[in-house]
Design a protein around this motif. Structure first.
Motif, PDB file in Angstrom:
ATOM      1  N   ASN A   1       0.891  -1.156   0.000  1.00 46.52           N
ATOM      2  CA  ASN A   1       0.000   0.000   0.000  1.00 46.52           C
ATOM      3  C   ASN A   1       0.930   1.206   0.000  1.00 46.52           C
ATOM      4  OD1 ASN A   1      -1.666   2.204   0.636  1.00 46.52           O
ATOM      5  ND2 ASN A   1      -3.011   0.977   1.929  1.00 46.52           N
ATOM      6  N   ARG A   2       0.826   2.055  -0.992  1.00 43.45           N
ATOM      7  CA  ARG A   2       1.773   3.156  -1.144  1.00 43.45           C
ATOM      8  C   ARG A   2       1.761   4.095   0.057  1.00 43.45           C
ATOM      9  NH1 ARG A   2       2.460   6.865  -6.628  1.00 43.45           N
ATOM     10  NH2 ARG A   2       4.428   7.855  -6.023  1.00 43.45           N
ATOM     11  N   ALA A   3       0.657   4.125   0.772  1.00 43.61           N
ATOM     12  CA  ALA A   3       0.585   4.962   1.974  1.00 43.61           C
ATOM     13  C   ALA A   3       1.516   4.464   3.071  1.00 43.61           C
ATOM     14  CB  ALA A   3      -0.853   5.002   2.492  1.00 43.61           C
ATOM     15  N   HIS A   4       1.906   3.194   2.996  1.00 44.36           N
ATOM     16  CA  HIS A   4       2.767   2.614   4.030  1.00 44.36           C
ATOM     17  C   HIS A   4       4.075   2.073   3.453  1.00 44.36           C
ATOM     18  CE1 HIS A   4      -0.768   3.131   6.376  1.00 44.36           C
ATOM     19  NE2 HIS A   4      -1.438   2.199   5.728  1.00 44.36           N
ATOM     20  N   ALA A   5       4.430   2.544   2.258  1.00 43.50           N
ATOM     21  CA  ALA A   5       5.623   2.026   1.598  1.00 43.50           C
ATOM     22  C   ALA A   5       6.892   2.276   2.400  1.00 43.50           C
ATOM     23  CB  ALA A   5       5.754   2.629   0.198  1.00 43.50           C
TER      24      ALA A   5
END
Length: 240
Positions: A221-225
């Motif tokens: 998830n790019r929000a948690h990369a």
């Protein structure tokens, strides 16, 4: 003899832990003594792991985020004593003590910011605004303790640091990491973007019991990369 002993141990470990696939590297005095690739990238296809196979590295990602932050400190762009909200004015928590948090405390997991309970991996967020939206969504959180008083591991803190890197550098954090950390270190086949992995090199996540079941959801998830999704191969990790 030492390398042979280690190779034997790796084989034993691989079998004892019922792993689908494994890549291992051994570095001594800046020399790569050994790389080993065992097992398969997916139990369904039985495609073999190779030295070029790219793995999800989980929290090893944080080492590279911390490196990027310290680069910005060296360049005089930020200071370790700075509060993150100086650069991210929309970063707010439902706890006035959040204004006391420093960048150094976030790096060291002593900020009091809680950890994630849901990575929402099935949502598949992959747009440029994913990380900023996540930081803005934290306004309901309260700190676990006054900043600096205790240790509490926080993936959220590192995700926030990723947004800080983006805003201070003026480019997406993936681009900053690629240009200023990964490539200069010789990590030419590593990326924080899952869609940048060639299908022929990707490995499949598995649920691990005494058998290995492929997961239908890739842990991204790019929000948690920043906290957990650097994709890399063993040669690159050895270079690091």
């Amino acid at each position: 003899p030492l390398v042979q002993e280690i190779e034997t141990y790796i084989q034993q470990y691989f079998r004892a832990c019922y792993l689908p696939g494994l890549a291992v590297g051994l570095v001594k005095n800046n020399t790569i003594l050994l790389t080993a690739s065992l097992g398969v990238v997916d139990v369904r296809s039985q495609k073999k792991v190779t030295a070029h196979s790219i793995f999800h590295t989980a929290s090893i990602s944080k080492l590279f985020v911390a490196t990027a932050v310290m680069q910005l400190v060296e360049k005089g762009k930020i200071a370790l004593e700075d509060p993150p909200h100086r650069f991210l004015p929309y970063f707010k928590l439902a706890d006035e003590r959040y204004q006391q948090i420093t960048i150094q405390q976030m790096l060291s997991h002593v900020s009091g910011i809680p950890d994630l309970t849901d990575y929402e991996l099935g949502k598949g967020e992959d747009d440029d605004g994913a990380l900023e939206r996540f930081v803005k969504s934290l306004h309901h959180l309260k700190l676990l303790f006054t900043p600096g008083q205790q240790f509490a591991y926080s993936n959220i803190a590192y995700d926030i640091l990723g947004d800080l890197i983006a805003k201070v550098s003026g480019m997406p954090f993936e681009d900053y990491l690629q240009q200023n950390v990964l490539l200069p270190m010789g990590l030419e086949n590593s990326t924080f973007l899952s869609h940048a992995i060639p299908d022929k090199l990707a490995t499949t996540p598995h649920f691990h019991t005494y058998t290995n079941i492929p997961s239908n959801i890739y842990p991204y998830n790019r929000a948690h990369a920043l906290s957990s999704t650097l994709q890399s191969r063993i040669q690159d990790m050895c270079n690091f």
